[in-house]
Design a protein around this motif. Structure first.
Motif, PDB file in Angstrom:
ATOM      1  N   THR A  33       0.838  -1.198   0.000  1.00 44.11           N
ATOM      2  CA  THR A  33       0.000   0.000   0.000  1.00 44.11           C
ATOM      3  C   THR A  33       0.874   1.249   0.000  1.00 44.11           C
ATOM      4  O   THR A  33       2.077   1.180   0.263  1.00 44.11           O
ATOM      5  CB  THR A  33      -0.945   0.016   1.210  1.00 44.11           C
ATOM      6  N   CYS A  34       0.261   2.378  -0.285  1.00 38.92           N
ATOM      7  CA  CYS A  34       0.994   3.634  -0.441  1.00 38.92           C
ATOM      8  C   CYS A  34       0.976   4.448   0.841  1.00 38.92           C
ATOM      9  O   CYS A  34      -0.092   4.858   1.308  1.00 38.92           O
ATOM     10  CB  CYS A  34       0.392   4.444  -1.588  1.00 38.92           C
ATOM     11  N   ASP A  35       2.151   4.697   1.407  1.00 36.41           N
ATOM     12  CA  ASP A  35       2.249   5.476   2.642  1.00 36.41           C
ATOM     13  C   ASP A  35       1.782   6.911   2.456  1.00 36.41           C
ATOM     14  O   ASP A  35       1.123   7.482   3.335  1.00 36.41           O
ATOM     15  CB  ASP A  35       3.694   5.483   3.149  1.00 36.41           C
ATOM     16  N   SER A  36       2.131   7.517   1.322  1.00 37.91           N
ATOM     17  CA  SER A  36       1.799   8.930   1.108  1.00 37.91           C
ATOM     18  C   SER A  36       0.286   9.142   1.077  1.00 37.91           C
ATOM     19  O   SER A  36      -0.243  10.045   1.739  1.00 37.91           O
ATOM     20  CB  SER A  36       2.425   9.426  -0.194  1.00 37.91           C
ATOM     21  N   LEU A  37      -0.417   8.305   0.312  1.00 42.46           N
ATOM     22  CA  LEU A  37      -1.869   8.426   0.251  1.00 42.46           C
ATOM     23  C   LEU A  37      -2.487   8.052   1.594  1.00 42.46           C
ATOM     24  O   LEU A  37      -3.462   8.673   2.037  1.00 42.46           O
ATOM     25  CB  LEU A  37      -2.412   7.539  -0.866  1.00 42.46           C
ATOM     26  N   SER A  38      -1.916   7.065   2.271  1.00 43.02           N
ATOM     27  CA  SER A  38      -2.427   6.666   3.585  1.00 43.02           C
ATOM     28  C   SER A  38      -2.295   7.798   4.597  1.00 43.02           C
ATOM     29  O   SER A  38      -3.155   7.960   5.478  1.00 43.02           O
ATOM     30  CB  SER A  38      -1.685   5.423   4.091  1.00 43.02           C
ATOM     31  N   ASP A  39      -1.225   8.597   4.499  1.00 47.81           N
ATOM     32  CA  ASP A  39      -1.057   9.756   5.385  1.00 47.81           C
ATOM     33  C   ASP A  39      -2.222  10.725   5.237  1.00 47.81           C
ATOM     34  O   ASP A  39      -2.769  11.230   6.223  1.00 47.81           O
ATOM     35  CB  ASP A  39       0.252  10.484   5.076  1.00 47.81           C
TER      36      ASP A  39
END
Length: 296
Positions: free
Chosen positions: A133-139
């Protein structure tokens, strides 16, 4: 720099979005078949969105019957750079209560009856999936959930089961022993295909029940799930309405720090001379960045 175009994949109960400006419905063709439904294009608080109901309007497709490849391919052709995936799950943890949201960051894939890759004979590729999964979008999603006051948990392992039946008690206990946090039927192979398509992917799951393991909550009951799901869907729509302006305010899209948008850089295994032209044509949207005009 490119602009972010956010794809929303709506799960059980989330079949439409309200409040979109310049809304347009289009059914995009895919060489992998028919997507679950029309794609809904529009703008929300300055952010371009593309919405797709995973199960189709009216919930026509079971998790096994969803054409995941056509869905992701269509979103790629629509110019989507990031996907917010919303779905319902059961919980394996006492502290992940019905009504809570979880931002998943790991998977155990137990599905077995689905096409899991765009690639195959004539063009073989192996993408890295250690961090699915994408950390940036999750942030951004975590910030939006907290801003809306929606109970949320960052991080968790999603056990993807084939379904459509729910777990036996023995299975539920086993998955808990494995260290899984939630269980669902629809994030696989969706997450794997998003990575192959070089689309940043953030799964937000809405807890509806405790699966079969909890001694005080009995077995999974669809009617009880639907009651919780109704309230969760409203929270899901609030989440989208809050995520959209946060992404719009961020301005130009920067390269993904985890490399989601460059997942194919080192994935191709088949030598150029051995690549099947028909396979290349089929993968025209997926491989356009790395192969340029070669797939034409």
């Amino acid at each position: 720099m490119t602009k972010t175009k956010l794809g929303i994949i709506g799960g059980s109960g989330l079949y439409d979005l309200e409040g979109l400006e310049n809304m347009q419905r289009l059914r995009l063709e895919s060489p992998f078949g028919e997507p679950s439904d029309e794609l809904v294009f529009g703008t929300l608080d300055g952010q371009e969105l593309v919405f797709l109901p995973r199960h189709g309007k009216g919930h026509r497709y079971s998790p096994t019957d969803i054409n995941y490849r056509a869905n992701i391919d269509a979103l790629k052709r629509a110019g989507v750079t990031d996907i917010l995936s919303i779905s319902a799950v059961g919980s394996f943890r006492e502290d992940l209560k019905p009504g809570d949201f979880v931002i998943v960051d790991q998977y155990v894939d137990r599905t077995f009856a689905r096409d899991k890759s765009f690639f195959g004979p004539g063009l073989v590729a192996h993408v890295s999936f250690a961090h699915p999964t994408c950390d940036s979008l999750s942030d951004v999603v975590e910030r939006a959930l907290k801003q809306e006051g929606i109970p949320c948990h960052r991080g968790g392992t999603y056990l993807a089961m084939e379904g459509p039946q729910f777990s036996t008690i023995a299975e539920s206990r086993m998955y808990r022993a494995w260290g899984c946090d939630v269980i669902g039927m629809s994030n696989m192979p969706e997450a794997k295909l998003a990575r192959e398509a070089e689309i940043c992917y953030c799964p937000v799951v809405m807890v509806t029940d405790y699966d079969s393991w909890h001694p005080d909550h009995g077995t999974v009951d669809v009617q009880e799930i639907l009651k919780t799901l109704s309230a969760n869907v409203d929270k899901g729509k609030r989440l989208v309405r809050t995520v959209a302006p946060l992404l719009a305010q961020a301005g130009d899209r920067h390269p993904c720090v985890k490399g989601c948008d460059h997942a194919l850089d080192t994935a191709m295994m088949t030598a150029p001379a051995a690549r099947d032209p028909q396979m290349l044509a089929r993968l025209s949207a997926i491989t356009a960045r790395v192969l340029g005009g070669e797939e034409k």
